[in-house]
Write a protein that holds these residues in place. Structure first.
Motif, PDB file in Angstrom:
ATOM      1  N   VAL A   1       7.234  -8.326   2.639  1.00 27.09           N
ATOM      2  CA  VAL A   1       6.327  -7.580   1.777  1.00 27.09           C
ATOM      3  C   VAL A   1       5.497  -6.630   2.635  1.00 27.09           C
ATOM      4  CG1 VAL A   1       4.465  -7.737   0.092  1.00 27.09           C
ATOM      5  CG2 VAL A   1       6.200  -9.518   0.190  1.00 27.09           C
ATOM      6  N   ALA A   2       5.548  -5.336   2.273  1.00 27.88           N
ATOM      7  CA  ALA A   2       4.738  -4.323   2.944  1.00 27.88           C
ATOM      8  C   ALA A   2       3.575  -3.965   2.038  1.00 27.88           C
ATOM      9  CB  ALA A   2       5.580  -3.093   3.241  1.00 27.88           C
ATOM     10  N   PHE A   3       2.376  -4.213   2.503  1.00 24.52           N
ATOM     11  CA  PHE A   3       1.156  -3.869   1.773  1.00 24.52           C
ATOM     12  C   PHE A   3       0.708  -2.505   2.286  1.00 24.52           C
ATOM     13  CE2 PHE A   3       1.420  -8.439   1.811  1.00 24.52           C
ATOM     14  CZ  PHE A   3       1.047  -8.794   0.528  1.00 24.52           C
ATOM     15  N   THR A   4       0.721  -1.489   1.416  1.00 16.74           N
ATOM     16  CA  THR A   4       0.489  -0.123   1.885  1.00 16.74           C
ATOM     17  C   THR A   4      -0.583   0.592   1.074  1.00 16.74           C
ATOM     18  OG1 THR A   4       2.174   0.803   0.419  1.00 16.74           O
ATOM     19  CG2 THR A   4       2.903   0.093   2.585  1.00 16.74           C
ATOM     20  N   ILE A   5      -1.103   1.647   1.699  1.00 12.88           N
ATOM     21  CA  ILE A   5      -1.946   2.626   1.033  1.00 12.88           C
ATOM     22  C   ILE A   5      -1.364   3.986   1.418  1.00 12.88           C
ATOM     23  CG2 ILE A   5      -4.026   1.213   1.026  1.00 12.88           C
ATOM     24  CD1 ILE A   5      -4.957   2.754   3.497  1.00 12.88           C
ATOM     25  N   LYS A   6      -1.853   5.041   0.810  1.00  9.16           N
ATOM     26  CA  LYS A   6      -1.324   6.367   1.138  1.00  9.16           C
ATOM     27  C   LYS A   6      -1.959   6.855   2.434  1.00  9.16           C
ATOM     28  CE  LYS A   6       0.076   7.964  -3.321  1.00  9.16           C
ATOM     29  NZ  LYS A   6       1.416   8.369  -3.312  1.00  9.16           N
TER      30      LYS A   6
ATOM     31  N   LYS B   1      -6.945  -8.977   4.436  1.00  9.67           N
ATOM     32  CA  LYS B   1      -6.733  -8.088   5.589  1.00  9.67           C
ATOM     33  C   LYS B   1      -7.562  -6.833   5.398  1.00  9.67           C
ATOM     34  CE  LYS B   1      -3.156  -9.879   7.899  1.00  9.67           C
ATOM     35  NZ  LYS B   1      -2.809  -9.835   9.256  1.00  9.67           N
ATOM     36  N   ASN B   2      -8.000  -6.251   6.496  1.00 15.12           N
ATOM     37  CA  ASN B   2      -8.785  -5.026   6.431  1.00 15.12           C
ATOM     38  C   ASN B   2      -7.981  -3.797   6.850  1.00 15.12           C
ATOM     39  OD1 ASN B   2     -11.021  -6.462   5.622  1.00 15.12           O
ATOM     40  ND2 ASN B   2     -11.736  -6.788   7.715  1.00 15.12           N
ATOM     41  N   GLU B   3      -6.964  -3.975   7.682  1.00 19.51           N
ATOM     42  CA  GLU B   3      -6.188  -2.851   8.177  1.00 19.51           C
ATOM     43  C   GLU B   3      -4.927  -2.700   7.347  1.00 19.51           C
ATOM     44  OE1 GLU B   3      -6.563  -5.580  10.443  1.00 19.51           O
ATOM     45  OE2 GLU B   3      -8.534  -4.909  11.090  1.00 19.51           O
ATOM     46  N   TYR B   4      -4.680  -1.495   6.869  1.00 20.17           N
ATOM     47  CA  TYR B   4      -3.477  -1.210   6.106  1.00 20.17           C
ATOM     48  C   TYR B   4      -2.700  -0.133   6.833  1.00 20.17           C
ATOM     49  CZ  TYR B   4      -5.368  -3.848   2.199  1.00 20.17           C
ATOM     50  OH  TYR B   4      -5.854  -4.854   1.407  1.00 20.17           O
ATOM     51  N   PRO B   5      -1.422  -0.061   6.729  1.00 18.97           N
ATOM     52  CA  PRO B   5      -0.491  -0.988   6.100  1.00 18.97           C
ATOM     53  C   PRO B   5      -0.216  -2.190   6.991  1.00 18.97           C
ATOM     54  CG  PRO B   5       0.731   0.830   7.013  1.00 18.97           C
ATOM     55  CD  PRO B   5      -0.728   1.120   7.248  1.00 18.97           C
ATOM     56  N   PHE B   6       0.203  -3.286   6.395  1.00 19.95           N
ATOM     57  CA  PHE B   6       0.624  -4.461   7.154  1.00 19.95           C
ATOM     58  C   PHE B   6       1.780  -5.118   6.433  1.00 19.95           C
ATOM     59  CE2 PHE B   6      -2.611  -6.056   4.281  1.00 19.95           C
ATOM     60  CZ  PHE B   6      -2.135  -7.293   3.867  1.00 19.95           C
ATOM     61  N   ILE B   7       2.501  -5.952   7.176  1.00 19.31           N
ATOM     62  CA  ILE B   7       3.708  -6.593   6.660  1.00 19.31           C
ATOM     63  C   ILE B   7       3.566  -8.101   6.808  1.00 19.31           C
ATOM     64  CG2 ILE B   7       6.200  -6.867   6.980  1.00 19.31           C
ATOM     65  CD1 ILE B   7       6.257  -4.042   8.085  1.00 19.31           C
ATOM     66  N   GLU B   8       3.973  -8.831   5.763  1.00 18.87           N
ATOM     67  CA  GLU B   8       4.046 -10.282   5.830  1.00 18.87           C
ATOM     68  C   GLU B   8       5.399 -10.728   5.305  1.00 18.87           C
ATOM     69  OE1 GLU B   8      -0.566 -11.721   5.468  1.00 18.87           O
ATOM     70  OE2 GLU B   8       0.668 -11.815   3.682  1.00 18.87           O
ATOM     71  N   VAL B   9       5.866 -11.852   5.831  1.00 18.44           N
ATOM     72  CA  VAL B   9       7.165 -12.387   5.439  1.00 18.44           C
ATOM     73  C   VAL B   9       6.943 -13.715   4.727  1.00 18.44           C
ATOM     74  CG1 VAL B   9       9.425 -13.116   6.241  1.00 18.44           C
ATOM     75  CG2 VAL B   9       8.234 -11.268   7.429  1.00 18.44           C
ATOM     76  N   PHE B  10       7.418 -13.795   3.498  1.00 14.96           N
ATOM     77  CA  PHE B  10       7.346 -15.010   2.691  1.00 14.96           C
ATOM     78  C   PHE B  10       8.731 -15.632   2.709  1.00 14.96           C
ATOM     79  CE2 PHE B  10       4.054 -12.269   1.278  1.00 14.96           C
ATOM     80  CZ  PHE B  10       3.050 -13.051   0.744  1.00 14.96           C
ATOM     81  N   TYR B  11       8.817 -16.913   3.040  1.00 16.28           N
ATOM     82  CA  TYR B  11      10.134 -17.523   3.131  1.00 16.28           C
ATOM     83  C   TYR B  11      10.084 -19.016   2.879  1.00 16.28           C
ATOM     84  CZ  TYR B  11       8.957 -19.252   7.761  1.00 16.28           C
ATOM     85  OH  TYR B  11       8.371 -19.903   8.800  1.00 16.28           O
TER      86      TYR B  11
END
Length: 160
Positions: free
Chosen positions: A54-59, A100-110
């Motif tokens: 999952v990539a959590f992003t902003i523009k 999280k405060n810094e965007y974008p970031f990635i997390e892996v759910f498994y």
């Protein structure tokens, strides 16, 4: 006579044979990134039993680069690993739960596993799953994803 110069033929040969040539746009086909629409859809993805990146992003400018990397990685690891992109301004509740405060970031759910024990007083129609979440702190490239998946023992098969 030959078609084009020696240099043109050499570059054309390089583009057709070199797997990691990055200067030429690749034809990845249709997008394999699943857009986030709801938490229900996300839970259904987790129930499939495959890892979900999952990539959590902003523009921002970095997000454009990340989108290209995610497109290539999603095409490479499809269908064994799913990729989801969450636009945090549209779904702030889901993003804020990650703290999280810094965007974008990635997390892996498994590793969704059905809970072995269901105690008394629990609704039998409710299925419990445990999901492990790990931050992705590797090189943000297809190679970085491949190394991350190898280190954590994810089952994937590369396309050739």
């Amino acid at each position: 006579m030959a078609d084009g110069s020696f240099l043109d033929r050499m570059v054309s040969q390089l583009r057709s044979t070199c797997r990691y040539y990055t200067g030429y746009p690749k034809d990845l086909g249709p997008s394999r990134i699943i857009p986030f629409t709801s938490e229900r859809q996300f839970v259904q993805l987790l129930h499939e039993g495959r890892p979900v990146v999952v990539a959590f992003t902003i523009k921002c400018t970095y997000t454009r680069h990340l989108d290209k990397v995610l497109e290539e990685a999603a095409a490479t690891f499809y269908p064994h690993i799913k990729f989801v992109r969450v636009e945090c301004p549209k779904y702030p509740g889901f993003c804020l739960t990650r703290q999280k405060n810094e965007y974008p970031f990635i997390e892996v759910f498994y590793n969704p596993e059905q809970a072995a024990s269901q105690g008394k007083g629990v609704d039998p129609n409710v299925t419990k799953y445990s999901v492990k979440v790990q931050p992705f702190n590797y090189d943000q490239s297809v190679y970085g994803f491949r190394e991350y998946f190898k280190k954590h023992g994810f089952k994937y098969f590369e396309t050739k």
